[in-house]
Design a protein around this motif. Structure first.
Motif, mmCIF file in Angstrom:
data_model
loop_
_atom_site.group_PDB
_atom_site.id
_atom_site.type_symbol
_atom_site.label_atom_id
_atom_site.label_comp_id
_atom_site.label_asym_id
_atom_site.label_seq_id
_atom_site.Cartn_x
_atom_site.Cartn_y
_atom_site.Cartn_z
ATOM 1 N N SER A 182 63.263 -1.567 -21.106
ATOM 2 C CA SER A 182 64.055 -0.360 -20.966
ATOM 3 C C SER A 182 63.322 0.463 -19.522
ATOM 4 O O SER A 182 64.521 1.308 -19.367
ATOM 5 N N GLY A 183 63.441 -0.424 -18.247
ATOM 6 C CA GLY A 183 62.857 0.611 -17.349
ATOM 7 C C GLY A 183 64.193 -0.275 -16.294
ATOM 8 O O GLY A 183 65.204 0.536 -16.024
ATOM 9 N N GLY A 184 64.497 -1.624 -17.100
ATOM 10 C CA GLY A 184 65.986 -2.098 -16.251
ATOM 11 C C GLY A 184 66.455 -1.900 -16.955
ATOM 12 O O GLY A 184 68.053 -1.023 -16.064
ATOM 13 N N THR A 185 66.736 -1.407 -18.354
ATOM 14 C CA THR A 185 68.341 -0.744 -19.023
ATOM 15 C C THR A 185 68.706 0.514 -18.516
ATOM 16 O O THR A 185 69.528 0.476 -18.761
ATOM 17 N N LEU A 186 67.348 0.891 -18.377
ATOM 18 C CA LEU A 186 67.738 2.658 -17.742
ATOM 19 C C LEU A 186 68.189 2.673 -15.989
ATOM 20 O O LEU A 186 69.323 3.534 -16.089
ATOM 21 N N GLN A 187 67.731 1.559 -15.144
ATOM 22 C CA GLN A 187 68.589 1.222 -14.136
ATOM 23 C C GLN A 187 70.398 1.553 -14.592
ATOM 24 O O GLN A 187 71.031 1.720 -13.729
ATOM 25 N N LEU A 188 70.302 0.381 -15.248
ATOM 26 C CA LEU A 188 71.652 -0.198 -15.245
ATOM 27 C C LEU A 188 72.491 0.897 -15.597
ATOM 28 O O LEU A 188 73.826 0.921 -15.718
ATOM 29 N N ALA A 189 72.076 1.584 -16.934
ATOM 30 C CA ALA A 189 72.755 2.797 -17.462
ATOM 31 C C ALA A 189 73.084 4.250 -16.594
ATOM 32 O O ALA A 189 73.830 4.180 -16.446
ATOM 33 N N THR A 190 72.271 4.118 -15.139
ATOM 34 C CA THR A 190 72.345 5.278 -14.360
ATOM 35 C C THR A 190 73.306 4.228 -13.514
ATOM 36 O O THR A 190 74.027 5.717 -12.543
ATOM 37 N N ARG A 191 72.882 2.957 -12.841
ATOM 38 C CA ARG A 191 74.128 2.342 -12.758
ATOM 39 C C ARG A 191 75.937 2.308 -12.801
ATOM 40 O O ARG A 191 76.898 3.279 -12.101
ATOM 41 N N LEU A 192 75.874 2.350 -14.376
ATOM 42 C CA LEU A 192 77.241 2.531 -14.969
ATOM 43 C C LEU A 192 77.259 3.819 -14.433
ATOM 44 O O LEU A 192 79.311 4.168 -14.360
ATOM 45 N N ILE A 193 76.769 5.011 -15.160
ATOM 46 C CA ILE A 193 77.387 6.209 -15.186
ATOM 47 C C ILE A 193 77.561 6.390 -13.898
ATOM 48 O O ILE A 193 78.868 7.108 -13.436
ATOM 49 N N THR A 194 76.983 5.968 -12.704
ATOM 50 C CA THR A 194 77.116 6.618 -10.957
ATOM 51 C C THR A 194 78.966 5.794 -11.141
ATOM 52 O O THR A 194 79.259 7.196 -10.571
#
Length: 203
Positions: A182-194
């Motif tokens: 979940s923590g890794g997925t949150l980072q990935l989602a943030t990166r994709l949004i950016t």
């Protein structure tokens, strides 16, 4: 003069740490009260009956006092190490999203009942390790490798007998794996949004 400046910086650091931690530690303490704990526990059957708040709240109550103290200490260490990149809004946001994701994904596991912040803590440390890596700090890689190694060990060998005895319950190693994911997925989602925002921004 320099001692005065150092003392001021240290006191500011302590204030930031207390500002981050105090409300959360109070909430964890209140969640340990029997009436509150019964209302908070992640319970598969009750969640499927509509008590969906338990997806989040199950992460904030614990089996016993040693379990609470152990996870509170780990949260304190996390906030101390990463206080420079945290603020109350960001920390509460991380706790909410990782708790929700962990609570939902636990429905895919065989677990019927779950309490404890340890899954979320694994998610927080994975998130912070990736954040360090993004800022080109070698410590991020060390932390990431350390957590992944711990999780792999637990998945293969199980949790230590001392931890099981301390918390008086089976250690939900599945929650550790799910929390880290979940923590890794949150980072990935943030990166994709950016990246999406950058691509949409007119030159």
């Amino acid at each position: 003069m320099f001692l005065g400046i150092e003392d001021k910086i240290e006191s500011q650091g302590t204030f930031v740490l207390l500002k981050l931690l105090f409300p959360i530690l109070v909430m964890l303490g209140l969640a340990q009260l029997t009436l509150v704990s019964d209302f908070f526990v992640w319970d598969r059957s009750l969640i499927l009956q509509g008590e969906i708040w338990r997806l989040i709240t199950g992460n904030f109550t614990h089996t016993n006092l040693p379990h609470l103290i152990m996870n509170s200490a780990a949260l304190t260490v996390f906030c101390f190490i990463f206080k420079d990149i945290l603020n109350p809004k960001k920390l509460w946001g991380l706790l909410f999203f990782i708790s929700l994701m962990t609570g939902v994904l636990l429905l895919l596991s065989p677990i019927q009942s779950y309490v404890g912040l340890s899954g979320v803590l694994h998610g927080l440390f994975i998130w912070a390790a990736i954040e360090d890596i993004k800022q080109k700090r070698n410590t991020g890689w060390l932390l990431l490798i350390g957590i992944i190694t711990k999780i792999c060990w637990e998945q293969y060998f199980g949790a230590s007998a001392s931890t099981i005895s301390l918390i008086n319950a089976k250690v939900a190693t599945e929650a550790h794996l799910i929390g880290a994911f979940s923590g890794g997925t949150l980072q990935l989602a943030t990166r994709l949004i950016t990246l999406s925002k950058v691509s949409d921004d007119p030159k």
